[in-house]
Design a protein around this motif. Structure first.
Motif, PDB file in Angstrom:
ATOM      1  N   GLU A 116      -1.866 -13.101  -2.825  1.00 29.49           N
ATOM      2  CA  GLU A 116      -2.301 -12.426  -1.593  1.00 29.49           C
ATOM      3  C   GLU A 116      -1.095 -11.864  -0.844  1.00 29.49           C
ATOM      4  O   GLU A 116      -1.152 -10.750  -0.306  1.00 29.49           O
ATOM      5  CB  GLU A 116      -3.091 -13.391  -0.708  1.00 29.49           C
ATOM      6  CG  GLU A 116      -4.483 -13.672  -1.252  1.00 29.49           C
ATOM      7  CD  GLU A 116      -5.189 -14.822  -0.553  1.00 29.49           C
ATOM      8  OE1 GLU A 116      -4.643 -15.400   0.417  1.00 29.49           O
ATOM      9  OE2 GLU A 116      -6.308 -15.149  -0.994  1.00 29.49           O
ATOM     10  N   GLY A 117       0.009 -12.627  -0.836  1.00 26.98           N
ATOM     11  CA  GLY A 117       1.240 -12.141  -0.209  1.00 26.98           C
ATOM     12  C   GLY A 117       1.786 -10.906  -0.908  1.00 26.98           C
ATOM     13  O   GLY A 117       2.246  -9.960  -0.261  1.00 26.98           O
ATOM     14  N   VAL A 118       1.718 -10.909  -2.236  1.00 27.20           N
ATOM     15  CA  VAL A 118       2.166  -9.737  -3.007  1.00 27.20           C
ATOM     16  C   VAL A 118       1.304  -8.525  -2.655  1.00 27.20           C
ATOM     17  O   VAL A 118       1.809  -7.419  -2.450  1.00 27.20           O
ATOM     18  CB  VAL A 118       2.122 -10.020  -4.529  1.00 27.20           C
ATOM     19  CG1 VAL A 118       2.275  -8.739  -5.328  1.00 27.20           C
ATOM     20  CG2 VAL A 118       3.193 -11.025  -4.912  1.00 27.20           C
ATOM     21  N   GLY A 119      -0.007  -8.740  -2.552  1.00 26.15           N
ATOM     22  CA  GLY A 119      -0.915  -7.646  -2.201  1.00 26.15           C
ATOM     23  C   GLY A 119      -0.604  -7.073  -0.830  1.00 26.15           C
ATOM     24  O   GLY A 119      -0.552  -5.843  -0.653  1.00 26.15           O
ATOM     25  N   ALA A 120      -0.383  -7.941   0.135  1.00 21.91           N
ATOM     26  CA  ALA A 120      -0.056  -7.486   1.493  1.00 21.91           C
ATOM     27  C   ALA A 120       1.275  -6.723   1.499  1.00 21.91           C
ATOM     28  O   ALA A 120       1.400  -5.678   2.139  1.00 21.91           O
ATOM     29  CB  ALA A 120      -0.010  -8.674   2.443  1.00 21.91           C
ATOM     30  N   ALA A 121       2.269  -7.249   0.782  1.00 20.72           N
ATOM     31  CA  ALA A 121       3.578  -6.591   0.720  1.00 20.72           C
ATOM     32  C   ALA A 121       3.473  -5.231   0.032  1.00 20.72           C
ATOM     33  O   ALA A 121       4.112  -4.260   0.454  1.00 20.72           O
ATOM     34  CB  ALA A 121       4.582  -7.482  -0.011  1.00 20.72           C
ATOM     35  N   ALA A 122       2.645  -5.136  -1.018  1.00 16.10           N
ATOM     36  CA  ALA A 122       2.470  -3.864  -1.729  1.00 16.10           C
ATOM     37  C   ALA A 122       1.851  -2.821  -0.807  1.00 16.10           C
ATOM     38  O   ALA A 122       2.227  -1.650  -0.834  1.00 16.10           O
ATOM     39  CB  ALA A 122       1.597  -4.063  -2.969  1.00 16.10           C
ATOM     40  N   PHE A 123       0.928  -3.263   0.044  1.00 15.28           N
ATOM     41  CA  PHE A 123       0.256  -2.335   0.946  1.00 15.28           C
ATOM     42  C   PHE A 123       1.184  -1.863   2.066  1.00 15.28           C
ATOM     43  O   PHE A 123       0.928  -0.853   2.702  1.00 15.28           O
ATOM     44  CB  PHE A 123      -1.007  -2.989   1.528  1.00 15.28           C
ATOM     45  CG  PHE A 123      -1.997  -2.015   2.073  1.00 15.28           C
ATOM     46  CD1 PHE A 123      -2.468  -0.968   1.295  1.00 15.28           C
ATOM     47  CD2 PHE A 123      -2.470  -2.133   3.363  1.00 15.28           C
ATOM     48  CE1 PHE A 123      -3.389  -0.060   1.799  1.00 15.28           C
ATOM     49  CE2 PHE A 123      -3.387  -1.235   3.879  1.00 15.28           C
ATOM     50  CZ  PHE A 123      -3.850  -0.194   3.091  1.00 15.28           C
ATOM     51  N   GLU A 124       2.278  -2.591   2.275  1.00 17.49           N
ATOM     52  CA  GLU A 124       3.287  -2.196   3.277  1.00 17.49           C
ATOM     53  C   GLU A 124       4.447  -1.431   2.639  1.00 17.49           C
ATOM     54  O   GLU A 124       5.224  -0.804   3.339  1.00 17.49           O
ATOM     55  CB  GLU A 124       3.856  -3.445   3.962  1.00 17.49           C
ATOM     56  CG  GLU A 124       2.813  -4.367   4.569  1.00 17.49           C
ATOM     57  CD  GLU A 124       2.432  -3.959   5.969  1.00 17.49           C
ATOM     58  OE1 GLU A 124       3.308  -3.508   6.708  1.00 17.49           O
ATOM     59  OE2 GLU A 124       1.245  -4.079   6.295  1.00 17.49           O
ATOM     60  N   ASP A 125       4.562  -1.520   1.308  1.00 14.88           N
ATOM     61  CA  ASP A 125       5.687  -0.909   0.600  1.00 14.88           C
ATOM     62  C   ASP A 125       5.621   0.618   0.707  1.00 14.88           C
ATOM     63  O   ASP A 125       4.571   1.220   0.481  1.00 14.88           O
ATOM     64  CB  ASP A 125       5.643  -1.332  -0.875  1.00 14.88           C
ATOM     65  CG  ASP A 125       6.820  -0.795  -1.656  1.00 14.88           C
ATOM     66  OD1 ASP A 125       7.882  -1.415  -1.613  1.00 14.88           O
ATOM     67  OD2 ASP A 125       6.655   0.269  -2.304  1.00 14.88           O
ATOM     68  N   GLU A 126       6.767   1.236   1.020  1.00 19.24           N
ATOM     69  CA  GLU A 126       6.777   2.689   1.234  1.00 19.24           C
ATOM     70  C   GLU A 126       6.496   3.483  -0.040  1.00 19.24           C
ATOM     71  O   GLU A 126       6.047   4.628   0.028  1.00 19.24           O
ATOM     72  CB  GLU A 126       8.093   3.139   1.872  1.00 19.24           C
ATOM     73  CG  GLU A 126       9.319   2.898   1.022  1.00 19.24           C
ATOM     74  CD  GLU A 126      10.606   3.271   1.748  1.00 19.24           C
ATOM     75  OE1 GLU A 126      11.494   3.825   1.078  1.00 19.24           O
ATOM     76  OE2 GLU A 126      10.719   2.994   2.954  1.00 19.24           O
ATOM     77  N   THR A 127       6.746   2.879  -1.200  1.00 18.73           N
ATOM     78  CA  THR A 127       6.469   3.575  -2.461  1.00 18.73           C
ATOM     79  C   THR A 127       5.024   3.377  -2.912  1.00 18.73           C
ATOM     80  O   THR A 127       4.365   4.317  -3.357  1.00 18.73           O
ATOM     81  CB  THR A 127       7.414   3.065  -3.575  1.00 18.73           C
ATOM     82  OG1 THR A 127       8.761   3.210  -3.125  1.00 18.73           O
ATOM     83  CG2 THR A 127       7.228   3.835  -4.858  1.00 18.73           C
ATOM     84  N   LEU A 128       4.531   2.135  -2.783  1.00 18.92           N
ATOM     85  CA  LEU A 128       3.186   1.831  -3.271  1.00 18.92           C
ATOM     86  C   LEU A 128       2.082   2.163  -2.278  1.00 18.92           C
ATOM     87  O   LEU A 128       0.990   2.574  -2.676  1.00 18.92           O
ATOM     88  CB  LEU A 128       3.080   0.347  -3.646  1.00 18.92           C
ATOM     89  CG  LEU A 128       3.727  -0.061  -4.948  1.00 18.92           C
ATOM     90  CD1 LEU A 128       3.590  -1.562  -5.163  1.00 18.92           C
ATOM     91  CD2 LEU A 128       3.098   0.683  -6.107  1.00 18.92           C
ATOM     92  N   ALA A 129       2.325   1.971  -0.996  1.00 19.62           N
ATOM     93  CA  ALA A 129       1.275   2.156   0.018  1.00 19.62           C
ATOM     94  C   ALA A 129       0.587   3.520  -0.073  1.00 19.62           C
ATOM     95  O   ALA A 129      -0.638   3.590   0.030  1.00 19.62           O
ATOM     96  CB  ALA A 129       1.839   1.914   1.413  1.00 19.62           C
ATOM     97  N   PRO A 130       1.332   4.615  -0.297  1.00 19.30           N
ATOM     98  CA  PRO A 130       0.647   5.914  -0.377  1.00 19.30           C
ATOM     99  C   PRO A 130      -0.303   6.038  -1.577  1.00 19.30           C
ATOM    100  O   PRO A 130      -1.161   6.912  -1.601  1.00 19.30           O
ATOM    101  CB  PRO A 130       1.791   6.924  -0.504  1.00 19.30           C
ATOM    102  CG  PRO A 130       2.993   6.229   0.015  1.00 19.30           C
ATOM    103  CD  PRO A 130       2.786   4.781  -0.290  1.00 19.30           C
ATOM    104  N   LEU A 131      -0.141   5.161  -2.565  1.00 14.70           N
ATOM    105  CA  LEU A 131      -0.987   5.212  -3.761  1.00 14.70           C
ATOM    106  C   LEU A 131      -2.214   4.312  -3.648  1.00 14.70           C
ATOM    107  O   LEU A 131      -3.136   4.418  -4.446  1.00 14.70           O
ATOM    108  CB  LEU A 131      -0.186   4.797  -4.998  1.00 14.70           C
ATOM    109  CG  LEU A 131       1.135   5.524  -5.244  1.00 14.70           C
ATOM    110  CD1 LEU A 131       1.827   4.957  -6.471  1.00 14.70           C
ATOM    111  CD2 LEU A 131       0.914   7.013  -5.370  1.00 14.70           C
TER     112      LEU A 131
END
Length: 194
Positions: A116-131
């Motif tokens: 769940e932490g990885v998912g939250a971090a991915a959604f905040e990541d500047e590279t992954l969030a736009p995808l």
């Protein structure tokens, strides 16, 4: 009489050819009118009921044919009358599915929290969030094998970005779980013999 037989055979062959042409044109009309896919869509064409087939990006669609470019760079020209089942891999959104095999004796609460932490971090990541269309979701244990429990994570992505997101999530998951002392195992059934 021989000349008449040749003419008959020629007319029958011409009739079959015309029948195929009409089938291609009608199929092409419905493909275009129903907007089943269009230029730039990634699609898979397969036999009905099959999940395998040929996958590629649509480069051109006409009333008679569809042109696809495969991942390997090959261009396929498919008569529209031959298309029976189409899976559109890039319409509106896609889903990345990541199955994480963890040792059966792992603390599954810790594994779920970490994922769940990885998912939250991915959604905040500047590279992954736009995808991503939303934060990745931990679906929980999907299967239990002899030495592994398989925990599934899914993420809704922009069309065609599910593979890139899936690869990035796998890397983030391995790093995060190792940091927590959980070794990600090989997929079930691939362990080395003991």
């Amino acid at each position: 009489a021989d000349e008449q037989d040749v003419e008959t055979v020629a007319f029958v062959a011409l009739g079959f050819g015309a029948q195929r042409l009409v089938a291609d044109l009608l199929s092409g009309f419905f493909l275009i009118a129903e907007r089943q896919f269009g230029f730039g869509d990634e699609i898979r064409i397969a036999a009905p009921g099959s999940t395998t087939g040929v996958t590629g990006v649509v480069e051109e669609i006409t009333l008679r044919t569809t042109r696809l470019r495969t991942l390997e760079g090959e261009q396929l020209i498919i008569p529209n009358g031959e298309i029976r089942q189409v899976t559109n891999l890039s319409r509106e959104w896609a889903r990345a599915v990541v199955d994480v095999p963890v040792p059966i004796d792992s603390d599954l609460d810790l594994v779920n929290e970490t994922l769940e932490g990885v998912g939250a971090a991915a959604f905040e990541d500047e590279t992954l969030a736009p995808l991503l269309l939303e934060a990745p979701v931990v679906m929980g244990v999907q299967s239990i094998e002899l030495r592994h429990a398989v925990v599934r994570v899914t993420a809704r992505t922009l069309p065609g970005k599910q593979f890139k997101v899936g690869r990035a999530l796998r890397t983030l998951i391995v790093v995060a779980l190792r940091r927590e002392g959980v070794e990600v195992g090989s997929p079930p059934g691939t362990e080395a013999p003991t």
